[in-house]
Design an enzyme around this catalytic site. Structure first.
Site, PDB file in Angstrom:
ATOM      1  CE  LYS A   1      -3.236   2.812   0.038  1.00  0.00           C
ATOM      2  NZ  LYS A   1      -4.146   2.990  -1.092  1.00  0.00           N
TER       3      LYS A   1
ATOM      4  CB  CYS B   1      -3.649   8.688   0.294  1.00  0.00           C
ATOM      5  SG  CYS B   1      -5.143   8.119   1.120  1.00  0.00           S
TER       6      CYS B   1
HETATM    7  N1  LIG Z   1      -9.363   8.943   1.109  1.00  0.00           N
HETATM    8  C1  LIG Z   1      -8.863   8.055   0.285  1.00  0.00           C
HETATM    9  O1  LIG Z   1      -9.009   8.186  -0.905  1.00  0.00           O
HETATM   10  C2  LIG Z   1      -8.136   6.817   0.799  1.00  0.00           C
HETATM   11  C3  LIG Z   1      -7.793   5.829  -0.099  1.00  0.00           C
HETATM   12  C4  LIG Z   1      -7.139   4.694   0.350  1.00  0.00           C
HETATM   13  C5  LIG Z   1      -6.795   4.594   1.690  1.00  0.00           C
HETATM   14  N2  LIG Z   1      -7.110   5.597   2.551  1.00  0.00           N
HETATM   15  C6  LIG Z   1      -6.729   5.435   3.950  1.00  0.00           C
HETATM   16  O2  LIG Z   1      -7.881   5.080   4.688  1.00  0.00           O
HETATM   17  C7  LIG Z   1      -7.849   5.686   5.983  1.00  0.00           C
HETATM   18  C8  LIG Z   1      -9.085   6.543   6.195  1.00  0.00           C
HETATM   19  O3  LIG Z   1      -9.073   7.587   5.240  1.00  0.00           O
HETATM   20  P1  LIG Z   1     -10.371   8.456   4.963  1.00  0.00           P
HETATM   21  O4  LIG Z   1     -10.073   9.245   3.744  1.00  0.00           O
HETATM   22  O5  LIG Z   1     -11.593   7.626   4.987  1.00  0.00           O
HETATM   23  O6  LIG Z   1     -10.358   9.400   6.264  1.00  0.00           O
HETATM   24  P2  LIG Z   1     -11.556  10.326   6.777  1.00  0.00           P
HETATM   25  O7  LIG Z   1     -10.931  11.416   7.557  1.00  0.00           O
HETATM   26  O8  LIG Z   1     -12.473  10.671   5.635  1.00  0.00           O
HETATM   27  O9  LIG Z   1     -12.374   9.378   7.749  1.00  0.00           O
HETATM   28  C9  LIG Z   1     -11.885   8.971   8.971  1.00  0.00           C
HETATM   29  C10 LIG Z   1     -13.054   8.608   9.847  1.00  0.00           C
HETATM   30  O10 LIG Z   1     -12.574   8.073  11.068  1.00  0.00           O
HETATM   31  C11 LIG Z   1     -13.335   8.613  12.141  1.00  0.00           C
HETATM   32  N3  LIG Z   1     -12.551   8.495  13.377  1.00  0.00           N
HETATM   33  C12 LIG Z   1     -11.364   9.046  13.707  1.00  0.00           C
HETATM   34  N4  LIG Z   1     -10.963   8.643  14.901  1.00  0.00           N
HETATM   35  C13 LIG Z   1     -11.921   7.795  15.349  1.00  0.00           C
HETATM   36  C14 LIG Z   1     -12.098   7.057  16.528  1.00  0.00           C
HETATM   37  N5  LIG Z   1     -11.174   7.064  17.490  1.00  0.00           N
HETATM   38  N6  LIG Z   1     -13.213   6.305  16.650  1.00  0.00           N
HETATM   39  C15 LIG Z   1     -14.138   6.268  15.675  1.00  0.00           C
HETATM   40  N7  LIG Z   1     -14.023   6.939  14.529  1.00  0.00           N
HETATM   41  C16 LIG Z   1     -12.936   7.700  14.377  1.00  0.00           C
HETATM   42  C17 LIG Z   1     -13.643  10.022  11.711  1.00  0.00           C
HETATM   43  O11 LIG Z   1     -14.726  10.527  12.420  1.00  0.00           O
HETATM   44  C18 LIG Z   1     -13.967   9.763  10.219  1.00  0.00           C
HETATM   45  O12 LIG Z   1     -15.288   9.327  10.084  1.00  0.00           O
HETATM   46  C19 LIG Z   1      -6.529   6.431   6.048  1.00  0.00           C
HETATM   47  O13 LIG Z   1      -5.562   5.609   6.602  1.00  0.00           O
HETATM   48  C20 LIG Z   1      -6.191   6.688   4.593  1.00  0.00           C
HETATM   49  O14 LIG Z   1      -4.805   6.847   4.392  1.00  0.00           O
HETATM   50  C21 LIG Z   1      -7.794   6.683   2.147  1.00  0.00           C
END
Ligand SMILES: NC(=O)c1ccc[n+]([C@@H]2O[C@H](COP(=O)([O-])OP(=O)(O)OC[C@H]3O[C@@H](n4cnc5c(N)ncnc54)[C@H](O)[C@@H]3O)[C@@H](O)[C@H]2O)c1
Length: 439
Positions: A222, A276
């Site tokens: 990743k 990311c």
């Molecule tokens: N955005 C993308 O396109 C993408 C793509 C691939 C991987 N990722 C990875 O996936 C992960 C999430 O990314 P995202 O874009 O969805 O982030 P985001 O900020 O959109 O969502 C994160 C979520 O986690 C929740 N959260 C945070 N701390 C928490 C806790 N202690 N308990 C419960 N909920 C909690 C927040 O309220 C939010 O709903 C990251 O590691 C990112 O690198 C993201």
């Protein structure tokens, strides 16, 4: 034990919690609900929980199918959102999809959200549960952070009492559902049996390869794939700067380069944004041990981070050609999100661009059809401006008529960070034009 879990996956009786309901967690929760599972989504307290429970999608860019799917699974009672971690006690599967940023100063992983989520999950973890980390994490994090926090908080032992896997997401905003369904996935398990059980789970929503492996390999895959993209973009940006230097058009060069076998030069642009790509290279570097020193990866990061400043230079030059100094200029920035047709503003290169322009004394107005606060009438904000800077290739901007645009402006100055218009078209419409890699 895994065989019971696999049975519960096949007959859809396994209950799933998804911790973190953002760009990754929300569509994944919806897809599992649609596949017939009972799903509970846990996120931090916010008005978005109420919004989700009313079936209203909190992601505001164009996400084909997601608003409809969310409304459907909420209506059918297959998904609910809450802050309540005791829901984990009824679950056989827990997916963790919280944010994993890096600290801006130290570039070390900021695992506060991950640690907090694991701690609360651990306190409610039941024997036999399969925990899958979907968040992107630095190599060795499963072993050094996830496993010890969960074991300590739960008093349970991995591979004996519960199971642990890492299945990183490959989604991109704008195509969330399609990416989940059609992108292949690596599925790293703490044991081969766990990897296989996780494969059985994802088979319910993914119509592409699911590649079982170990956790370290999954973590590496990743972070390496996103670092690859960052390095490729940095290369394209460096070539763009070189083309500007010699008076060539990077877009013509790129098109011909890519006719050569096995060449795939990426798109140059005004910088790299999103949650990311700007941080995953630092996660990868952080995962290295001993006295290993990365050289190419930090250099690529520096090139991409410098691009918004380069756009500022292009704006200054273009304005000077029009007889205007930047400190007297009224500048319109089109696009605040980092990516076309999305509302995702995280690490958007528009943010440092606007800050630098304002520091230089320019008056800056911003438009973005997908971002609250900037989504007004574009015509109004463009009227009387001295310069337009395109930072996101939203469809709405591609449809702008350059003759009409010019008529609204005080000065016909166009700086195009995304090659939305191109030099020829802009010159024909009478603009002073500067594009990344084409001045
Ligand atoms: N955005 C993308 O396109 C993408 C793509 C691939 C991987 N990722 C990875 O996936 C992960 C999430 O990314 P995202 O874009 O969805 O982030 P985001 O900020 O959109 O969502 C994160 C979520 O986690 C929740 N959260 C945070 N701390 C928490 C806790 N202690 N308990 C419960 N909920 C909690 C927040 O309220 C939010 O709903 C990251 O590691 C990112 O690198 C993201």
């Amino acid at each position: 034990m895994e065989s019971e879990l696999v049975k519960a996956i096949h007959n859809r009786t396994a209950r799933i919690v998804v911790i973190g309901l953002g760009y990754v967690g929300l569509p994944v929760a919806c897809m599992f609900a649609k596949a017939g599972f009972q799903v509970v989504g846990i996120r931090r307290n916010s008005e978005k929980i109420a919004q989700i429970n009313r079936g209203i999608c909190p992601i505001e860019g164009k996400e084909p199918g997601l608003p409809e799917l969310l409304a459907e699974v909420i209506r059918e009672g297959r998904l609910k959102a809450t802050t309540d971690y005791t829901e984990c006690r009824q679950a056989q599967i827990a997916l963790v999809a919280v944010e994993t940023p890096v600290d801006k100063a130290t570039r070390k992983p900021g695992y506060e959200a991950l640690q907090a989520a694991l701690q609360e999950l651990g306190q409610n973890l039941q024997p036999g549960t399969l925990v899958i980390i979907e968040s992107t994490i630095a190599p060795r994090t499963m072993e050094t952070v996830v496993k010890p926090v969960l074991e300590q908080a739960s008093g349970l032992k991995v591979n004996e009492d519960f199971y642990l896997a890492n299945c990183p997401e490959r989604v991109m905003p704008g195509k969330l559902l399609a990416n989940i369904e059609h992108c292949s996935r690596v599925v790293g398990g703490m044991s081969p049996e766990t990897a296989q059980a996780a494969v059985e789970l994802y088979r319910c929503i993914v119509k592409a390869d699911l590649d079982p492996t170990d956790c370290l390999t999954a973590e590496l895959v990743k972070t390496v794939e996103n670092t690859y993209r960052d390095v490729q973009i940095a290369f394209a940006n460096e070539v763009a700067l070189l083309c500007e230097n010699v008076g060539a058009d990077v877009w013509a060069v790129r098109q011909l380069v890519n006719k050569s076998p096995q060449r795939d030069m990426h798109l140059p642009g005004p910088g790299v944004g999103g949650h990311c790509i700007p941080k995953d290279p630092w996660l990868l570097v952080h995962g290295a041990q001993g006295n290993f020193e990365a050289k190419l990866i930090p250099t690529a990061r520096a090139i991409n981070d410098s691009m918004p400043l380069h756009i500022v230079e292009l704006v200054e030059e273009a304005l000077r050609q029009a007889g205007k100094e930047i400190q007297e200029a009224r500048i319109a920035v089109l696009g605040y999100a980092y990516k076309e047709n999305t509302d995702d503003t995280r690490n958007s290169p528009a943010i440092p661009l606007i800050r630098h322009l304002e520091e230089l004394g320019a008056e800056v107005t911003v438009h973005d059809p997908y971002v609250r606060g900037y989504d007004g009438d574009p015509k109004k904000m463009l009227t009387g401006r001295d310069c337009v800077v395109v930072m996101a290739a939203h469809d709405q901007y591609r449809e702008l008529d350059l003759e009409n645009l010019k008529a609204q402006l005080r000065l016909p100055v166009l700086v195009d960070g995304r090659n939305v218009f191109g030099m020829k078209q802009a010159h024909e419409a009478g603009f002073i034009y500067k594009g990344v890699g084409n001045v």
